[in-house]
Design an enzyme around this catalytic site. Sequence first.
Site, PDB file in Angstrom:
ATOM      1  N   SER A   1      -0.322   0.860 -10.179  1.00 59.67           N
ATOM      2  CA  SER A   1      -1.607   0.326  -9.749  1.00 59.67           C
ATOM      3  C   SER A   1      -2.456   1.356  -9.016  1.00 59.67           C
ATOM      4  CB  SER A   1      -1.354  -0.890  -8.845  1.00 59.67           C
ATOM      5  OG  SER A   1      -2.479  -1.703  -8.829  1.00 59.67           O
TER       6      SER A   1
ATOM      7  N   GLU B   1     -11.450   0.962 -10.760  1.00 55.44           N
ATOM      8  CA  GLU B   1     -10.991   0.004 -11.786  1.00 55.44           C
ATOM      9  C   GLU B   1     -11.760   0.085 -13.107  1.00 55.44           C
ATOM     10  OE1 GLU B   1     -11.458  -0.793  -8.572  1.00 55.44           O
ATOM     11  OE2 GLU B   1      -9.346  -1.050  -7.999  1.00 55.44           O
TER      12      GLU B   1
ATOM     13  N   ASP C   1      -5.171  -9.770  -8.184  1.00 55.18           N
ATOM     14  CA  ASP C   1      -5.360  -8.858  -9.322  1.00 55.18           C
ATOM     15  C   ASP C   1      -4.095  -8.295  -9.967  1.00 55.18           C
ATOM     16  OD1 ASP C   1      -4.914  -7.404  -6.973  1.00 55.18           O
ATOM     17  OD2 ASP C   1      -6.622  -6.062  -7.199  1.00 55.18           O
TER      18      ASP C   1
ATOM     19  N   ARG D   1       0.970   3.816  -3.209  1.00 59.75           N
ATOM     20  CA  ARG D   1       0.370   5.135  -2.964  1.00 59.75           C
ATOM     21  C   ARG D   1       1.435   6.208  -2.709  1.00 59.75           C
ATOM     22  NH1 ARG D   1      -5.528   4.226  -0.259  1.00 59.75           N
ATOM     23  NH2 ARG D   1      -5.625   1.984  -0.528  1.00 59.75           N
TER      24      ARG D   1
ATOM     25  N   GLU E   1       0.834  -1.214   0.000  1.00 62.39           N
ATOM     26  CA  GLU E   1       0.000   0.000   0.000  1.00 62.39           C
ATOM     27  C   GLU E   1       0.867   1.263   0.000  1.00 62.39           C
ATOM     28  OE1 GLU E   1      -3.064   0.167  -0.544  1.00 62.39           O
ATOM     29  OE2 GLU E   1      -3.999  -1.712   0.082  1.00 62.39           O
TER      30      GLU E   1
HETATM   31  C1  DMJ Z   1      -6.025   0.895  -5.098  1.00 64.74           C
HETATM   32  O1  DMJ Z   1      -5.310   1.100  -3.943  1.00 64.74           O
HETATM   33  C2  DMJ Z   1      -5.204   0.216  -6.146  1.00 64.74           C
HETATM   34  O2  DMJ Z   1      -5.803   0.371  -7.379  1.00 64.74           O
HETATM   35  C3  DMJ Z   1      -4.988  -1.229  -5.846  1.00 64.74           C
HETATM   36  O3  DMJ Z   1      -4.241  -1.863  -6.837  1.00 64.74           O
HETATM   37  C4  DMJ Z   1      -6.317  -1.915  -5.700  1.00 64.74           C
HETATM   38  N1  DMJ Z   1      -7.178  -1.250  -4.782  1.00 64.74           N
HETATM   39  C5  DMJ Z   1      -7.289   0.177  -4.776  1.00 64.74           C
HETATM   40  C6  DMJ Z   1      -8.418   0.740  -5.575  1.00 64.74           C
HETATM   41  O4  DMJ Z   1      -9.547   0.011  -5.620  1.00 64.74           O
END
Ligand code: DMJ
Length: 587
Positions: free
Chosen positions: A577, A489, A352, A224, A220
């Site tokens: 991501s 997404e 995912d 981020r 995370e």
């Molecule tokens: C985000 O933190 C990122 O896209 C992660 O890969 C998946 N979950 C959340 C958004 O839904």
Amino acid sequence: MVDYYHDHVSLDVPLSEPLLQKRKTKSLKRQWNQLSKCQKTVICTLSAMVFLIILYIVTYEPESAVISIHVSSNENGKDILKNIRNDPRDVEPNFNEIVHENQVLEEPAGADMDNEVNKNQVLLSPKVELKFTGPATTRQQAVLKAFRHAWRGYKKFAWGHDHLKPITESYNDWFGLGLTIVDSLDTIFIMGLKEEYSEAKDWVDKHLHFEVNRDVNLFEVTIRVLGGLLSIYHFSKDDIFLEKATDLADRLLPCFESESGIPFSDINLFTRKAHAPKWSPDSSTSEVTTIQLEFRDLSRVTGDTKYELAVEKVSRLVHKLEKKDGLVPIFINANTGQFRSYSTITLGARGDSYYEYLLKQWLQTGKTLNYLKEDYLAAIEGIEKHLAKRTVPNGFLFVGELLNGGKDFKPKMDHLTCYLPGTLALGVQNGLPKKHMKLAEELLTTCYQTYAQQPTFLAPEITYFNIQGESSNDMFVKSNDAHNLLRPEFIESLWYMYQFTGNATYQDWGWRIFQGFENYTKVTNGYTSIGNVKSVNNVRPKDMMESFFLSETLKYLYLLFSDNPKLLDLEKYVINSEAHPLPIDMV
Ligand code: DMJ
């Protein structure tokens, strides 16, 4: 001239220039000799000072906001930073045109791009030109207005904290790292919001530090915070972001000091002690494989390969593990380096972005790491073979899950899986099989239906599909799964698909969903997650605005509604991501 008033006649004869000069010099000399020693010292000191000041003014050259990169060593990223970069901190970033310096590649003889990362290899960020000129369409203006609304609420009630709780006018601290600010910076930059940029940067400069005595999640914080800092560093070229990114990554690196090299999931940023999650002995597969873009990029910009070496090792270890036709179980042990047998296989939570980063790493490295492309292609085959099924009533294609070591199929799809159409399209655009586009289009339609079939026009977190024909409904939602967390997404996929097809229907779909957010998640002080998408009269606000709403959902909406397909050029950037763009290697 004649003087008649005196007893003599005086005659003023004009003196010649040299004569005059000689007299002046003589009198100056006489005056100097008459001065005391102390007076002479004072005059000499003052003259020397004036001379030095003039010399400084004549030779001074102002520093430039454009950064020159000359790398001669990669021993220590910090030293390199100190040596090679000017300090553009006081220079206003140019939101309209930012020129990045040329990529520098110093490759020692024998270095093979498809083999292990070479410790001496220094690959720096490529030259990129950006043009962000603010909103150009009315839909973009509406998204910008939404961003400002969210930002205002955050600023008022949660400034410096991780997330806004807009209903109770308070905040949530998950890691205590000001997540919303860091995650939003590049969105702010893309939208051209100068005031918000300046206050966010100021906070990062003065208040963001990582001496935080609490556990954080490697994945995370990487996607981020590290991703956010690197992305805004690329856009602004402001060293403050790179300094923070480097400090953070150094604190995260002990996660990789496990027996296998597969990282532990959590770490205390202050003590730098890493460990498995409190609730399990294992790390999540998607987490350990969704940190590579960020750490590799940091190696590019600092010239220090240690970051890339750590994460590339993880990719190579996972590459060697046995899989089910390219599909991976969702848990992996940091000590043994093995998958947990019988754990679920899914393109949703914990699985995912493993698939996403196979493709994106291949793209980031200029399509040089072919084992990643091969793993990606194998995985898509595996999806088609084991996970992609159709509903009976109307034949909607969805991606389900495999349980119990691949024995049982579950017709369940997380909203998280809706990133897949965009990733598939990105692969096709980069020369991968055209048939993937058909899969992308069909999945996109199904994802759209998960929104369109709800009265709020917002998708639930999880949808189940009808593969037995037990009713006329294609999909259904359990009460516990009916929440919407403002996730990005599907919007992300719409943007990729619109980029590559130019089909304006995708913009219209995005607009309808944006209306859903406006109608059912917008509150006085921002936007909130809701607990129930199934009823317009009872959405059950959850009082939480996650940082990814600003980082991803609003960014992708803004990009989707642009009529300029190169607003963010996918030939130059790969997007992590958490929707943070990072430059692609020019090889
Ligand atoms: C985000 O933190 C990122 O896209 C992660 O890969 C998946 N979950 C959340 C958004 O839904």
